[in-house]
Scaffold this motif. Structure first.
Motif, PDB file in Angstrom:
ATOM      1  N   LEU A   6      75.130  23.146  13.670  1.00 10.93           N
ATOM      2  CA  LEU A   6      73.700  23.454  13.579  1.00 10.93           C
ATOM      3  C   LEU A   6      72.866  22.184  13.436  1.00 10.93           C
ATOM      4  O   LEU A   6      71.785  22.065  14.039  1.00 10.93           O
ATOM      5  N   PHE A  58      67.665  27.988  12.052  1.00  9.03           N
ATOM      6  CA  PHE A  58      68.910  28.747  11.992  1.00  9.03           C
ATOM      7  C   PHE A  58      69.195  29.041  10.524  1.00  9.03           C
ATOM      8  O   PHE A  58      69.133  28.139   9.677  1.00  9.03           O
ATOM      9  N   SER A  86      62.740  31.087  16.578  1.00 11.09           N
ATOM     10  CA  SER A  86      62.318  29.939  17.380  1.00 11.09           C
ATOM     11  C   SER A  86      61.149  30.319  18.272  1.00 11.09           C
ATOM     12  O   SER A  86      61.023  31.474  18.693  1.00 11.09           O
ATOM     13  N   GLU A 140      69.364  27.128   5.397  1.00  9.78           N
ATOM     14  CA  GLU A 140      68.553  27.036   6.609  1.00  9.78           C
ATOM     15  C   GLU A 140      68.567  25.624   7.169  1.00  9.78           C
ATOM     16  O   GLU A 140      68.516  24.647   6.415  1.00  9.78           O
ATOM     17  N   ARG A 179      66.247  23.723   9.828  1.00  9.10           N
ATOM     18  CA  ARG A 179      65.007  23.846  10.614  1.00  9.10           C
ATOM     19  C   ARG A 179      64.716  22.524  11.298  1.00  9.10           C
ATOM     20  O   ARG A 179      64.882  21.452  10.700  1.00  9.10           O
ATOM     21  N   VAL A 223      68.473  33.426  13.819  1.00  3.91           N
ATOM     22  CA  VAL A 223      67.703  32.339  14.415  1.00  3.91           C
ATOM     23  C   VAL A 223      66.271  32.805  14.649  1.00  3.91           C
ATOM     24  O   VAL A 223      66.033  33.953  15.029  1.00  3.91           O
ATOM     25  N   SER A 277      62.966  25.303  15.841  1.00  2.00           N
ATOM     26  CA  SER A 277      63.858  26.438  15.575  1.00  2.00           C
ATOM     27  C   SER A 277      64.323  26.397  14.129  1.00  2.00           C
ATOM     28  O   SER A 277      64.386  25.336  13.495  1.00  2.00           O
TER      29      SER A 277
END
Length: 547
Positions: free
Chosen positions: A291, A384, A376, A324, A326, A374, A382
């Protein structure tokens, strides 16, 4: 390829009188048929854009059989569904032997049904081939990752051995030069008696040497952390789960991904207190690393000051741990969001990825009882989100104890720490390691406090103990070529069982299946290389003080 697609059915028409009837039969039941008369063109089209079904006019049986053979001989030709169309008296066995998948007889009352069956069978075959290709790709990827993991663990082990004596010797030099400097009346401040930049105290030749050693020690510590992170990621403990601190795993993954990150974005950590999660640490690291690397690759190079990769941890209302990742990158198109976790789906350029990374992440997180989400928008980055169940209270306490060093003896030596307080009277310490530079470094660290005996052979050490020698602490390498530390420990049970509780195993981290099983079964202390002087001295003092 679906059966309704244009060109899904390709007919190679012959020039015999029956060929017109063959084409008419196919067109009645297959509206989207594409008809060609040139075998070379059919072959080229077939291999360039494989149809669902390639129907071959077998009014010329020899020519049809030769064409089927040519198709099968081409790369990828095995995947083509070949349907031979023939009169009732055709040599069907010869056509099937030449490579035809099935046949259709003109004049057969069930011809239309057989065309439909052929298309359905071809579609099933295509789906099976795709599923097989995906499985094979996963196996190849798993094999590659296992190989990389084995290589990484081996590299980590080979680095840890020399790094252990580098750190130990630098620590010893720092202590001695620091003592000399203090005797010369030039005390300095700082964790290693250092002040930085223009604020340095009165300079002397010893001060400059001390500063150089401090820089070397800091560099060695950075190498130690890199190797630790690499080893954590590459461990082959596939099925073992336990309490894992997600914040520590995130930090390790940032270190490993920094080469991708540094020219693209700043890393911002927003870590709230969270309990450990129930997970397999290497697999969780695989998820987080993927990620983080994806987040970095979504941001163009050269704008690091303007972009951010934010890592955050928190607990949701149900008590689950939420992690998270980001980014402020390009974002993901809506049509891609729907397929982002599908195997082999990728929005990257050809050759830049297999499209398995997020699919594997999804599978790992699901296997841990969690979920991955997710959010975005194009041009806005985005996020995740990995949501995992927290470990139980008992497991969380065990993890906290392990992290504080209160475990049954596993130590991860390192850190810029000072030496432990002076211990009780000198004791006898036996050092067993096939790396002579390391045994010398350990002996040099322990000698001011203890009497040391060093040997590169566990057999030699066992001979000494059989002859009646006894030691207050035994530092023994776990893996050695002649006699392993495990075999040495087992022999002690026969010749000097009271010495077993004095053993501390040293290891660079390359655990075999046997060594992992052994360490789970015995109640012995373990010191991970590389270790600093403070960790070594503290552990030896603990062993010699034990009853």
């Amino acid at each position: 390829m679906g059966s309704a697609e244009s060109g899904a059915f390709l007919l190679l028409r012959g020039r015999a009188a029956a060929s017109e009837r063959f084409e008419a039969l196919i067109r009645r039941h297959v509206p989207d048929v594409c008809v060609v008369s040139d075998p070379e063109r059919a072959l080229s089209r077939c291999l360039r854009e494989p149809p669902l079904v390639l129907a071959v006019d077998a009014s010329d049986p020899a020519g049809a059989a030769a064409f089927c053979g040519r198709v099968r001989a081409q790369p990828g030709g095995d995947a083509v569904f070949l349907l031979a169309i023939a009169e009732r008296d055709a040599d069907l066995d010869g056509l099937l032997a030449a490579g035809a998948s099935d046949f259709l007889l003109v004049g057969d009352d069930g011809a239309g049904a057989r065309v439909a069956v052929a298309r359905e069978r071809a579609a099933r075959d295509a789906a099976s081939r795709q599923a097989l290709a995906q499985t094979q790709a996963r196996l190849v990827l798993a094999g590659r990752m296992a190989s990389v993991g084995t290589l990484a663990a081996g590299v980590a082990h080979e680095i840890n051995n020399p790094l252990a004596f580098v750190i130990t010797n630098v620590d010893a030099a720092l202590r001695r030069i620091g003592a000399m400097e203090r005797r010369n009346g030039a005390p300095r401040s700082g964790p290693w008696a250092r002040s930085h930049g223009d604020g340095r105290g009165p300079s002397s030749e010893l001060s400059e040497v001390l500063s150089l050693l401090e820089d070397a020690r800091e560099g060695a510590e950075r190498v130690r952390l890199i190797v630790r992170d690499l080893h954590s990621f590459s461990r082959a403990e596939e099925d073992r789960r336990g309490p894992v601190d997600p914040r520590r795993v995130l930090d390790s993954c940032v270190h490993m991904a920094m080469n991708e990150i540094r020219h693209r974005a700043r890393v911002v950590r927003s870590f709230q207190e969270v309990p450990p999660v129930e997970a397999n640490e290497p697999r969780l690291a695989q998820v987080f690393l993927n990620l983080i690397v994806n987040a970095a690759q979504a941001i163009p190079e050269g704008l690091a000051a303007q972009n951010v990769i934010e890592l955050s941890t928190r607990c949701d209302a149900a008590g689950w741990v939420v992690v998270e990742v980001r980014d402020t990158g390009a974002g993901i198109a809506p049509e891609s969001l729907e397929r982002i976790f599908e195997p082999f789906y990728t929005s990257k350029e050809e050759g830049e990825g297999l499209g398995l990374g997020l699919a594997i992440c999804h599978a790992i997180v699901a296997a841990l009882g969690g979920r991955i989400e997710v959010e975005s928008r194009r041009g806005q980055g985005s996020t995740f989100r990995v949501v995992l169940p927290a470990a139980t209270s008992a497991e969380a306490r065990a993890a906290a104890d392990a992290g504080s060093g209160a475990s049954s003896g596993r130590r991860d030596g390192g850190g810029l720490a000072g030496t432990a307080p002076q211990a009780a009277p000198r004791q006898r310490v036996l050092i067993i390691d096939d790396e002579p530079l390391l045994t010398r470094a350990i002996a040099g660290t322990l000698e001011p406090r203890h009497e040391t005996t060093a040997t590169a052979s566990a057999r030699d050490a066992l001979t000494r103990i059989r002859a009646g020698e006894r030691y207050d602490a035994i530092l023994c390498d776990l893996m050695m070529p002649d006699m392993t530390g495990m075999d040495f420990y087992a022999s002690l049970a026969e010749h000097a069982p009271e010495q077993q509780r004095r053993v501390v195993f040293l290891t660079g981290g390359a655990f075999t299946e046997r060594s992992k099983s052994f360490l789970q079964q015995v109640n012995a202390r373990l010191l991970l290389k590389p270790f600093d002087a403070a960790t070594l001295l503290s552990l030896v003092d603990e062993v010699v003080a034990a009853p």
